[in-house]
Design a protein around this motif. Sequence first.
Motif, PDB file in Angstrom:
ATOM      1  N   ASP A  55       5.324   0.279  34.503  1.00 56.15           N
ATOM      2  CA  ASP A  55       5.764  -0.381  33.274  1.00 56.15           C
ATOM      3  C   ASP A  55       7.262  -0.689  33.253  1.00 56.15           C
ATOM      4  OD1 ASP A  55       6.647   2.229  33.090  1.00 56.15           O
ATOM      5  OD2 ASP A  55       6.067   2.475  30.996  1.00 56.15           O
ATOM      6  N   GLY A  56       7.916  -0.702  34.419  1.00 50.79           N
ATOM      7  CA  GLY A  56       9.343  -1.008  34.448  1.00 50.79           C
ATOM      8  C   GLY A  56      10.016  -0.469  35.691  1.00 50.79           C
ATOM      9  N   ASN A  70      19.274   4.999  34.051  1.00 50.50           N
ATOM     10  CA  ASN A  70      18.814   3.914  33.190  1.00 50.50           C
ATOM     11  C   ASN A  70      17.315   3.744  33.365  1.00 50.50           C
ATOM     12  OD1 ASN A  70      21.459   1.723  32.598  1.00 50.50           O
ATOM     13  ND2 ASN A  70      21.718   3.543  33.840  1.00 50.50           N
ATOM     14  N   ARG A  71      16.581   3.779  32.262  1.00 49.37           N
ATOM     15  CA  ARG A  71      15.131   3.591  32.302  1.00 49.37           C
ATOM     16  C   ARG A  71      14.809   2.306  31.555  1.00 49.37           C
ATOM     17  NH1 ARG A  71       9.729   6.746  32.158  1.00 49.37           N
ATOM     18  NH2 ARG A  71      10.568   7.322  34.167  1.00 49.37           N
ATOM     19  N   TRP A  72      14.276   1.331  32.273  1.00 46.91           N
ATOM     20  CA  TRP A  72      13.872   0.047  31.705  1.00 46.91           C
ATOM     21  C   TRP A  72      12.355   0.046  31.577  1.00 46.91           C
ATOM     22  CZ3 TRP A  72      17.430  -3.970  30.760  1.00 46.91           C
ATOM     23  CH2 TRP A  72      18.724  -3.734  31.227  1.00 46.91           C
ATOM     24  N   THR A  73      11.837  -0.164  30.360  1.00 47.49           N
ATOM     25  CA  THR A  73      10.400  -0.218  30.116  1.00 47.49           C
ATOM     26  C   THR A  73      10.063  -1.594  29.562  1.00 47.49           C
ATOM     27  OG1 THR A  73      10.392   2.154  29.663  1.00 47.49           O
ATOM     28  CG2 THR A  73       8.464   0.904  28.948  1.00 47.49           C
ATOM     29  N   VAL A  74       9.143  -2.283  30.235  1.00 48.51           N
ATOM     30  CA  VAL A  74       8.833  -3.681  29.919  1.00 48.51           C
ATOM     31  C   VAL A  74       7.413  -3.800  29.379  1.00 48.51           C
ATOM     32  CG1 VAL A  74       8.678  -6.018  30.873  1.00 48.51           C
ATOM     33  CG2 VAL A  74      10.367  -4.401  31.790  1.00 48.51           C
ATOM     34  N   THR A  75       7.275  -4.458  28.218  1.00 45.39           N
ATOM     35  CA  THR A  75       5.965  -4.820  27.675  1.00 45.39           C
ATOM     36  C   THR A  75       5.973  -6.327  27.414  1.00 45.39           C
ATOM     37  OG1 THR A  75       6.546  -4.529  25.346  1.00 45.39           O
ATOM     38  CG2 THR A  75       5.796  -2.559  26.535  1.00 45.39           C
ATOM     39  N   LYS A  76       4.850  -6.862  26.960  1.00 46.33           N
ATOM     40  CA  LYS A  76       4.804  -8.302  26.667  1.00 46.33           C
ATOM     41  C   LYS A  76       5.758  -8.691  25.550  1.00 46.33           C
ATOM     42  CE  LYS A  76       0.129  -9.216  28.193  1.00 46.33           C
ATOM     43  NZ  LYS A  76      -1.199  -9.690  27.821  1.00 46.33           N
ATOM     44  N   ALA A  77       5.995  -7.799  24.599  1.00 42.96           N
ATOM     45  CA  ALA A  77       6.786  -8.150  23.417  1.00 42.96           C
ATOM     46  C   ALA A  77       8.239  -7.708  23.482  1.00 42.96           C
ATOM     47  CB  ALA A  77       6.139  -7.540  22.175  1.00 42.96           C
ATOM     48  N   ILE A  83      19.447   4.980  28.341  1.00 41.01           N
ATOM     49  CA  ILE A  83      20.394   5.540  29.303  1.00 41.01           C
ATOM     50  C   ILE A  83      20.666   6.988  28.933  1.00 41.01           C
ATOM     51  CG2 ILE A  83      22.675   5.334  30.350  1.00 41.01           C
ATOM     52  CD1 ILE A  83      22.705   2.390  29.356  1.00 41.01           C
ATOM     53  N   VAL A  84      20.532   7.878  29.925  1.00 41.09           N
ATOM     54  CA  VAL A  84      20.916   9.275  29.746  1.00 41.09           C
ATOM     55  C   VAL A  84      22.016   9.597  30.746  1.00 41.09           C
ATOM     56  CG1 VAL A  84      18.685  10.002  28.826  1.00 41.09           C
ATOM     57  CG2 VAL A  84      19.120  10.168  31.280  1.00 41.09           C
ATOM     58  N   MET A  85      22.859  10.548  30.369  1.00 43.84           N
ATOM     59  CA  MET A  85      23.962  10.971  31.227  1.00 43.84           C
ATOM     60  C   MET A  85      23.681  12.385  31.717  1.00 43.84           C
ATOM     61  SD  MET A  85      28.028  11.261  30.365  1.00 43.84           S
ATOM     62  CE  MET A  85      27.833  12.606  29.226  1.00 43.84           C
ATOM     63  N   SER A  86      23.795  12.571  33.008  1.00 40.91           N
ATOM     64  CA  SER A  86      23.639  13.886  33.621  1.00 40.91           C
ATOM     65  C   SER A  86      24.994  14.309  34.179  1.00 40.91           C
ATOM     66  CB  SER A  86      22.596  13.820  34.738  1.00 40.91           C
ATOM     67  OG  SER A  86      22.501  15.058  35.402  1.00 40.91           O
ATOM     68  N   GLY A  87      25.576  15.359  33.582  1.00 37.61           N
ATOM     69  CA  GLY A  87      26.887  15.826  34.005  1.00 37.61           C
ATOM     70  C   GLY A  87      26.824  16.736  35.213  1.00 37.61           C
ATOM     71  N   LYS A  88      27.985  17.117  35.720  1.00 37.57           N
ATOM     72  CA  LYS A  88      28.046  18.028  36.866  1.00 37.57           C
ATOM     73  C   LYS A  88      27.389  19.366  36.555  1.00 37.57           C
ATOM     74  CE  LYS A  88      32.047  16.379  39.401  1.00 37.57           C
ATOM     75  NZ  LYS A  88      33.377  16.696  39.914  1.00 37.57           N
TER      76      LYS A  88
END
Length: 114
Positions: A55-56, A70-77, A83-88
Amino acid sequence: MFSVDIQSQAKANPQDDYAAHLVFGGALSEALIGIWTDSFGGAYIATGHGATRRDGFDMAYRYPDSTFVNRWTVTKARIAWDIVMSGKDGKIKPFAAYIFHRHSCDHARELLKT
Protein backbone atom coordinates in the motif's frame (compact mmCIF):
# COMPACT_ATOMS: atom_id res chain seq x y z
CA MET A 1 11.72 8.08 -10.84
CA PHE A 2 9.41 10.70 -9.46
CA SER A 3 9.68 13.81 -7.34
CA VAL A 4 7.56 15.53 -4.71
CA ASP A 5 7.73 19.26 -3.99
CA ILE A 6 6.37 20.40 -0.64
CA GLN A 7 5.62 23.82 0.78
CA SER A 8 4.16 24.21 4.27
CA GLN A 9 3.81 26.53 7.24
CA ALA A 10 4.13 25.70 10.91
CA LYS A 11 0.75 25.67 12.68
CA ALA A 12 2.18 27.57 15.63
CA ASN A 13 3.79 30.25 13.44
CA PRO A 14 2.36 31.01 9.97
CA GLN A 15 5.53 33.02 9.21
CA ASP A 16 7.55 29.80 9.50
CA ASP A 17 7.66 28.67 5.86
CA TYR A 18 9.28 25.41 4.81
CA ALA A 19 9.97 23.85 1.41
CA ALA A 20 11.35 20.44 0.45
CA HIS A 21 12.18 18.66 -2.80
CA LEU A 22 12.25 14.86 -2.66
CA VAL A 23 13.39 12.59 -5.48
CA PHE A 24 12.67 8.86 -5.49
CA GLY A 25 14.01 6.13 -7.75
CA GLY A 26 13.83 2.37 -8.09
CA ALA A 27 11.38 -0.25 -9.26
CA LEU A 28 8.11 -1.18 -7.58
CA SER A 29 9.44 -4.61 -6.61
CA GLU A 30 12.91 -3.45 -5.54
CA ALA A 31 14.67 -1.29 -3.02
CA LEU A 32 14.18 2.45 -3.37
CA ILE A 33 16.68 5.27 -3.12
CA GLY A 34 15.96 8.93 -2.63
CA ILE A 35 17.35 12.40 -2.03
CA TRP A 36 15.93 14.93 0.46
CA THR A 37 16.73 18.60 -0.05
CA ASP A 38 14.97 21.41 1.74
CA SER A 39 14.93 25.07 2.67
CA PHE A 40 17.40 24.52 5.52
CA GLY A 41 20.17 24.45 2.91
CA GLY A 42 22.84 22.20 1.47
CA ALA A 43 24.17 21.01 4.82
CA TYR A 44 20.89 19.13 5.37
CA ILE A 45 20.72 17.15 2.13
CA ALA A 46 20.28 13.45 2.86
CA THR A 47 20.11 10.27 0.82
CA GLY A 48 17.38 7.84 1.70
CA HIS A 49 16.95 4.11 1.38
CA GLY A 50 13.69 2.26 1.50
CA ALA A 51 11.38 -0.38 0.15
CA THR A 52 7.92 -0.69 -1.29
CA ARG A 53 4.92 -2.16 0.51
CA ARG A 54 1.63 -3.34 -0.95
CA ASP A 55 0.00 0.00 0.00
CA GLY A 56 2.95 2.39 -0.41
CA PHE A 57 6.59 2.65 0.55
CA ASP A 58 8.95 3.56 3.39
CA MET A 59 12.12 5.68 3.23
CA ALA A 60 14.73 6.31 5.92
CA TYR A 61 17.01 9.36 5.84
CA ARG A 62 20.03 9.25 8.18
CA TYR A 63 21.47 12.41 9.71
CA PRO A 64 24.33 12.58 12.25
CA ASP A 65 22.01 12.81 15.27
CA SER A 66 18.91 10.96 14.10
CA THR A 67 17.13 9.01 11.39
CA PHE A 68 13.86 10.19 9.88
CA VAL A 69 11.61 7.34 8.72
CA ASN A 70 8.98 8.36 6.18
CA ARG A 71 5.97 6.12 5.61
CA TRP A 72 3.93 6.84 2.47
CA THR A 73 0.53 5.10 2.28
CA VAL A 74 -1.38 5.35 -1.00
CA THR A 75 -5.10 4.75 -1.59
CA LYS A 76 -7.37 5.73 -4.48
CA ALA A 77 -8.56 8.85 -2.64
CA ARG A 78 -5.47 10.05 -0.77
CA ILE A 79 -1.82 9.73 0.17
CA ALA A 80 -0.80 9.77 3.82
CA TRP A 81 2.78 10.75 4.66
CA ASP A 82 3.92 10.13 8.23
CA ILE A 83 7.41 10.92 9.52
CA VAL A 84 8.92 9.64 12.76
CA MET A 85 12.30 10.55 14.20
CA SER A 86 14.57 7.94 15.75
CA GLY A 87 17.31 9.48 17.89
CA LYS A 88 20.68 8.04 18.87
CA ASP A 89 19.06 6.94 22.13
CA GLY A 90 16.69 4.68 20.15
CA LYS A 91 13.57 6.62 21.12
CA ILE A 92 11.04 7.07 18.34
CA LYS A 93 8.96 10.26 18.25
CA PRO A 94 6.31 11.47 15.80
CA PHE A 95 7.78 14.30 13.73
CA ALA A 96 5.23 15.30 11.05
CA ALA A 97 2.14 14.04 9.25
CA TYR A 98 0.52 15.12 6.00
CA ILE A 99 -2.55 14.03 4.04
CA PHE A 100 -2.86 14.67 0.30
CA HIS A 101 -6.36 14.32 -1.14
CA ARG A 102 -6.88 13.39 -4.76
CA HIS A 103 -8.87 15.86 -6.83
CA SER A 104 -9.44 16.52 -10.48
CA CYS A 105 -7.08 18.79 -12.33
CA ASP A 106 -8.72 20.59 -15.25
CA HIS A 107 -5.35 21.94 -16.43
CA ALA A 108 -3.89 18.42 -16.74
CA ARG A 109 -7.02 17.22 -18.54
CA GLU A 110 -6.63 20.01 -21.10
CA LEU A 111 -2.96 19.16 -21.63
CA LEU A 112 -3.84 15.54 -22.35
CA LYS A 113 -6.24 16.61 -25.12
CA THR A 114 -3.43 18.20 -27.15
